[in-house]
Write an enzyme that holds these catalytic residues in place. Structure first.
Site, PDB file in Angstrom:
ATOM      1  N   SER A 110       0.874  -1.007  -0.130  1.00 18.02           N
ATOM      2  CA  SER A 110      -0.228  -0.090   0.078  1.00 18.02           C
ATOM      3  C   SER A 110       0.364   1.640  -0.290  1.00 18.02           C
ATOM      4  O   SER A 110       0.842   2.254  -0.434  1.00 18.02           O
ATOM      5  CB  SER A 110      -0.920   0.074   1.236  1.00 18.02           C
ATOM      6  OG  SER A 110      -1.500  -1.128   1.018  1.00 18.02           O
ATOM      7  N   ASN A 121       1.725  -4.080 -14.082  1.00 22.82           N
ATOM      8  CA  ASN A 121       0.104  -5.199 -14.269  1.00 22.82           C
ATOM      9  C   ASN A 121      -0.658  -5.294 -13.449  1.00 22.82           C
ATOM     10  O   ASN A 121      -1.445  -6.235 -12.863  1.00 22.82           O
ATOM     11  CB  ASN A 121       0.781  -6.698 -14.698  1.00 22.82           C
ATOM     12  CG  ASN A 121       1.681  -6.955 -13.438  1.00 22.82           C
ATOM     13  OD1 ASN A 121       1.675  -6.284 -12.902  1.00 22.82           O
ATOM     14  ND2 ASN A 121       2.010  -8.309 -14.233  1.00 22.82           N
ATOM     15  N   ASP A 138       2.366 -18.787 -12.256  1.00 23.16           N
ATOM     16  CA  ASP A 138       1.941 -20.179 -13.067  1.00 23.16           C
ATOM     17  C   ASP A 138       2.296 -20.551 -11.961  1.00 23.16           C
ATOM     18  O   ASP A 138       3.760 -20.569 -11.797  1.00 23.16           O
ATOM     19  CB  ASP A 138       2.165 -19.710 -14.175  1.00 23.16           C
ATOM     20  CG  ASP A 138       1.135 -18.580 -15.535  1.00 23.16           C
ATOM     21  OD1 ASP A 138      -0.072 -18.901 -14.830  1.00 23.16           O
ATOM     22  OD2 ASP A 138       2.045 -17.821 -15.814  1.00 23.16           O
ATOM     23  N   TYR A 144       6.036 -21.674 -13.716  1.00 17.95           N
ATOM     24  CA  TYR A 144       6.778 -20.735 -13.714  1.00 17.95           C
ATOM     25  C   TYR A 144       7.497 -20.958 -12.404  1.00 17.95           C
ATOM     26  O   TYR A 144       8.022 -20.920 -11.193  1.00 17.95           O
ATOM     27  CB  TYR A 144       6.421 -19.728 -13.842  1.00 17.95           C
ATOM     28  CG  TYR A 144       7.864 -18.507 -14.126  1.00 17.95           C
ATOM     29  CD1 TYR A 144       7.661 -18.067 -15.000  1.00 17.95           C
ATOM     30  CD2 TYR A 144       7.974 -18.000 -12.675  1.00 17.95           C
ATOM     31  CE1 TYR A 144       8.867 -16.611 -15.272  1.00 17.95           C
ATOM     32  CE2 TYR A 144       8.993 -16.405 -12.958  1.00 17.95           C
ATOM     33  CZ  TYR A 144       9.316 -16.315 -14.066  1.00 17.95           C
ATOM     34  OH  TYR A 144       9.852 -14.646 -14.150  1.00 17.95           O
ATOM     35  N   PHE A 155       9.495 -11.100 -11.153  1.00 17.12           N
ATOM     36  CA  PHE A 155       9.951  -9.954 -11.161  1.00 17.12           C
ATOM     37  C   PHE A 155       8.804  -8.731 -10.671  1.00 17.12           C
ATOM     38  O   PHE A 155       7.468  -9.608 -10.737  1.00 17.12           O
ATOM     39  CB  PHE A 155      10.344  -9.398 -13.007  1.00 17.12           C
ATOM     40  CG  PHE A 155      11.622  -9.327 -13.136  1.00 17.12           C
ATOM     41  CD1 PHE A 155      12.935  -8.570 -13.183  1.00 17.12           C
ATOM     42  CD2 PHE A 155      11.483 -11.004 -13.426  1.00 17.12           C
ATOM     43  CE1 PHE A 155      14.329  -8.941 -13.309  1.00 17.12           C
ATOM     44  CE2 PHE A 155      12.953 -11.395 -13.693  1.00 17.12           C
ATOM     45  CZ  PHE A 155      14.507 -10.678 -13.867  1.00 17.12           C
TER      46      PHE A 155
END
Ligand SMILES: O=c1ccn([C@H]2C[C@H](O)[C@@H](COP(=O)(O)OP(=O)(O)OP(=O)(O)O)O2)c(=O)[nH]1
Length: 144
Positions: free
Chosen positions: A64, A76, A82, A85, A93
């Protein structure tokens, strides 16, 4: 309790901590010193790669206080890591956009994550027209 295999970029990165009884979100740190000018974008290395438990993914969001402290937003908004990954090159990142000139130091806590169970399998069944009662579309409940 879930165990997560974790690989760190180097010894300098502070180790992740699950703090019981506080928030179950886990803070993530910048693994590099980053200097951004207003309007610049960078994928900031978070210094960790993980093999998440089977059937789980991770969600990364800013803290926050991140915008107040660093003047960056996560482009994003919510990063999805996922389950696949999970290898030694699959570093995490934070995609960051600077709205002002800023400096982020190594080990500054810039975002946070939690793991979440994958959703069930889904099949899409196309219909001509939905039969359920509608809500009148977006914004139909007014302002107050
Ligand atoms: O904030 C994020 C979001 C994603 N990832 C990693 C984990 C994720 O599994 C991978 C790919 O993310 P995503 O599928 O959302 O991105 P893409 O643009 O579709 O890339 P790809 O072609 O690799 O799927 O990047 C991060 O490290 N940070």
């Amino acid at each position: 309790m879930k165990n997560i295999k974790i690989q760190y970029l180097n010894d300098e990165i502070k180790r992740l901590e699950y703090i019981d009884g506080k928030s179950d979100w886990i803070d993530l740190r910048s693994a590099e010193k980053v200097e951004l000018k207003a309007g610049e974008f960078k994928l900031i290395h978070l210094g960790v790669a993980m093999e998440l438990p089977k059937g789980y993914e991770a969600h990364i969001v800013p803290r926050s206080s991140t915008f107040k402290n660093f003047g960056i937003i996560q482009t994003n908004h919510c990063g999805i890591v996922d389950n696949t990954y999970c290898g030694s090159n699959d570093w995490w990142f934070m995609p960051a956009f600077a709205l002002r000139d800023t400096v982020i130091e190594i080990n500054d806590r810039i975002c946070q994550f939690r793991i979440q169970e994958n959703q069930p399998k889904i099949a899409f069944n196309e219909v001509e027209r939905l039969q359920a009662e509608d809500r009148g579309g977006i914004g139909s409940t007014g302002k107050q």
